[in-house]
Design an enzyme around this catalytic site. Structure first.
Site, PDB file in Angstrom:
ATOM      1  N   HIS A 100       0.845  -1.206   0.000  1.00  0.00           N
ATOM      2  CA  HIS A 100       0.000   0.000   0.000  1.00  0.00           C
ATOM      3  C   HIS A 100       0.872   1.244   0.000  1.00  0.00           C
ATOM      4  CE1 HIS A 100       0.759  -0.803   4.242  1.00  0.00           C
ATOM      5  NE2 HIS A 100       0.373   0.411   4.557  1.00  0.00           N
ATOM      6  N   HIS A 157       1.302   3.905   2.077  1.00  0.00           N
ATOM      7  CA  HIS A 157       1.889   4.587   3.229  1.00  0.00           C
ATOM      8  C   HIS A 157       3.410   4.581   3.145  1.00  0.00           C
ATOM      9  CE1 HIS A 157      -2.019   3.780   5.706  1.00  0.00           C
ATOM     10  NE2 HIS A 157      -2.152   4.779   4.850  1.00  0.00           N
ATOM     11  N   ASP A 179       5.807   4.320   5.184  1.00  0.00           N
ATOM     12  CA  ASP A 179       6.600   3.322   5.899  1.00  0.00           C
ATOM     13  C   ASP A 179       6.591   1.965   5.194  1.00  0.00           C
ATOM     14  OD1 ASP A 179       3.867   3.048   6.633  1.00  0.00           O
ATOM     15  OD2 ASP A 179       4.422   1.924   8.425  1.00  0.00           O
ATOM     16  N   HIS A 180       5.908   1.889   4.053  1.00  0.00           N
ATOM     17  CA  HIS A 180       5.927   0.681   3.221  1.00  0.00           C
ATOM     18  C   HIS A 180       6.405   0.969   1.800  1.00  0.00           C
ATOM     19  CE1 HIS A 180       3.666  -2.045   6.005  1.00  0.00           C
ATOM     20  NE2 HIS A 180       3.387  -0.866   6.529  1.00  0.00           N
ATOM     21  N   HIS A 190      -7.528  -1.103   5.200  1.00  0.00           N
ATOM     22  CA  HIS A 190      -6.474  -0.242   5.736  1.00  0.00           C
ATOM     23  C   HIS A 190      -6.264   0.939   4.793  1.00  0.00           C
ATOM     24  CE1 HIS A 190      -2.989   0.771   8.142  1.00  0.00           C
ATOM     25  NE2 HIS A 190      -2.234   0.817   7.062  1.00  0.00           N
ATOM     26  N   ASP A 232      -0.155  -4.331   6.052  1.00  0.00           N
ATOM     27  CA  ASP A 232      -0.864  -3.869   7.250  1.00  0.00           C
ATOM     28  C   ASP A 232      -2.277  -4.426   7.329  1.00  0.00           C
ATOM     29  OD1 ASP A 232       1.311  -2.510   8.138  1.00  0.00           O
ATOM     30  OD2 ASP A 232       0.495  -0.490   7.860  1.00  0.00           O
ATOM     31  N   HIS A 234       4.763  -5.504  10.409  1.00  0.00           N
ATOM     32  CA  HIS A 234       5.232  -4.874  11.645  1.00  0.00           C
ATOM     33  C   HIS A 234       5.484  -5.920  12.724  1.00  0.00           C
ATOM     34  CE1 HIS A 234       4.372  -0.576  10.689  1.00  0.00           C
ATOM     35  NE2 HIS A 234       3.450  -1.103   9.887  1.00  0.00           N
TER      36      HIS A 234
END
Length: 360
Positions: free
Chosen positions: A147, A149, A151-152, A204, A228, A266
């Site tokens: 996705h 975001h 942090d990905h 998400h 996520d 995570h």
């Protein structure tokens, strides 16, 4: 000026009536309770509004990227060798290498060891991923992004520029940075002997995908890279969907085999299992897993992968169909069991309880 055909005089009377009602509530013998109720309603609405503003800034403006860069710098300083100690899994000619990045994220390299070809999943720290590529002596040919975001997806630009033949895969609905090859539900990415299927799992984010590495070509277990959507004993927040949407996505995962290895985005295992113990304190499978996880985390060892068979036994977000969990959460509005709306309500209630548990 009249509003939707109402005479101005009636609109004035209605406004005065509403103000009078608020005034009476605040001056009544139960005024403290009334004030708390009104303040609670206002704060709840304010929090939701502030969150939506913050989330829009994070996902739609450069501020999100700048925040990600700050996270990256802090994590590199705090965890120069990564937040966890990981162990690769080697099958018949296929290697799965978890890479600890940021403060609790995982990126992954999926390697065809014979062809020396690699696929990166969610490479948020390009420096850490590139170091693993060089150590393994492989050629990066694809990036699979679950996705949008940061942090990905934060490493997409640097890695795709460094490896000019590298393709960036993901959902076209998710505004993934430097996307070159859009994927839809059930599309397959082939790299050497690796056969990786994309599964649409919105909730998400609107375009969230998970990736399923088929175990048949290498005669091993299939591997689910869940981003996520799903964690060990937990699931992701519903930022761009409804509880019904998230439930449908989780059911997509529930349809996979028990021996499927779960590689999450995570390291949340200890926290998630702690919450699972609140809602199902007598779940022995959860207790055994918690003891193992605590031993792992005392030595800063990674807790992934688990299996979907394990997750079915203790992950409350995959157990909304179970009578034990339904009874633990109390009566739900509407029929229970196989009713989709009722299970979605249970899922939403679990999320609310999880947030309360985390805030304590």
């Amino acid at each position: 000026m009249a509003w939707r055909g109402w005479p101005a005089s009636w609109l004035w009377v209605a406004s005065c009536g509403l103000l009078l009602l608020v005034f009476v509530l605040l001056l009544s013998p139960r005024s403290c309770r009334a004030r708390r109720t009104l303040r609670g309603l206002f704060m709840a609405r304010s929090k939701r509004l502030l969150f939506r503003i913050g989330y829009s800034l994070y996902t739609r403006t450069r501020l999100g990227y700048l925040f990600y860069r700050q996270q990256l710098r802090r994590a590199r300083n705090r965890y120069p060798k990564g937040h966890s100690r990981t162990q690769p899994r080697l099958f018949n000619g296929v290697k799965v290498l978890p890479i600890p990045v940021l403060s609790d994220n995982y990126s992954y390299l999926i390697i065809d060891t014979q062809a020396r070809l690699a696929v990166a999943v969610d490479p948020s720290d390009p420096q850490a991923v590139q170091a693993s590529i060089e150590k393994e002596g492989v050629n990066l040919v694809a990036i699979l992004c679950t996705h949008k975001h940061w942090d990905h997806s934060g490493g997409n630009r640097d890695l795709s520029r460094r490896h000019q033949d590298c393709r960036v895969y993901g959902s076209p609905q998710d505004s993934i940075p430097y996307l070159t090859h859009p994927l839809c539900h059930q599309d397959v990415v082939s790299v050497g002997r690796l056969q990786i299927r994309a599964l649409a799992t919105p909730g998400h984010t609107q375009g969230h995908l998970v990736y399923l590495l088929d175990g048949e070509p290498y005669e091993g277990p299939s591997c689910l890279f869940s981003g996520d959507l799903l964690f060990l004993s937990g699931c992701g927040r519903t930022f761009e969907g409804t509880a019904e949407t998230m439930l449908s996505s989780l059911d997509t995962v529930l349809g996979l085999g028990d021996d499927t290895l779960l590689w999450p985005g995570h390291e949340y295992a200890e926290e998630n299992l702690g919450f699972a113990g609140v809602v199902e304190p007598e779940n022995l499978a959860r207790e055994r897993k918690m003891q193992w996880v605590q031993r792992q985390r005392m030595e800063r060892k990674s807790t992934c992968p688990s299996t979907l068979g394990e997750e079915r036994s203790y992950n409350p977000f995959l157990r909304t169909h179970c009578l034990v969990l339904q009874e633990a959460l109390g009566p739900s509005p509407g029929p229970t069991g196989d009713d989709g709306c009722s299970r979605a309500q249970l899922l939403e209630r679990l999320r609310q309880l999880k947030d309360l548990h985390k805030s304590k």
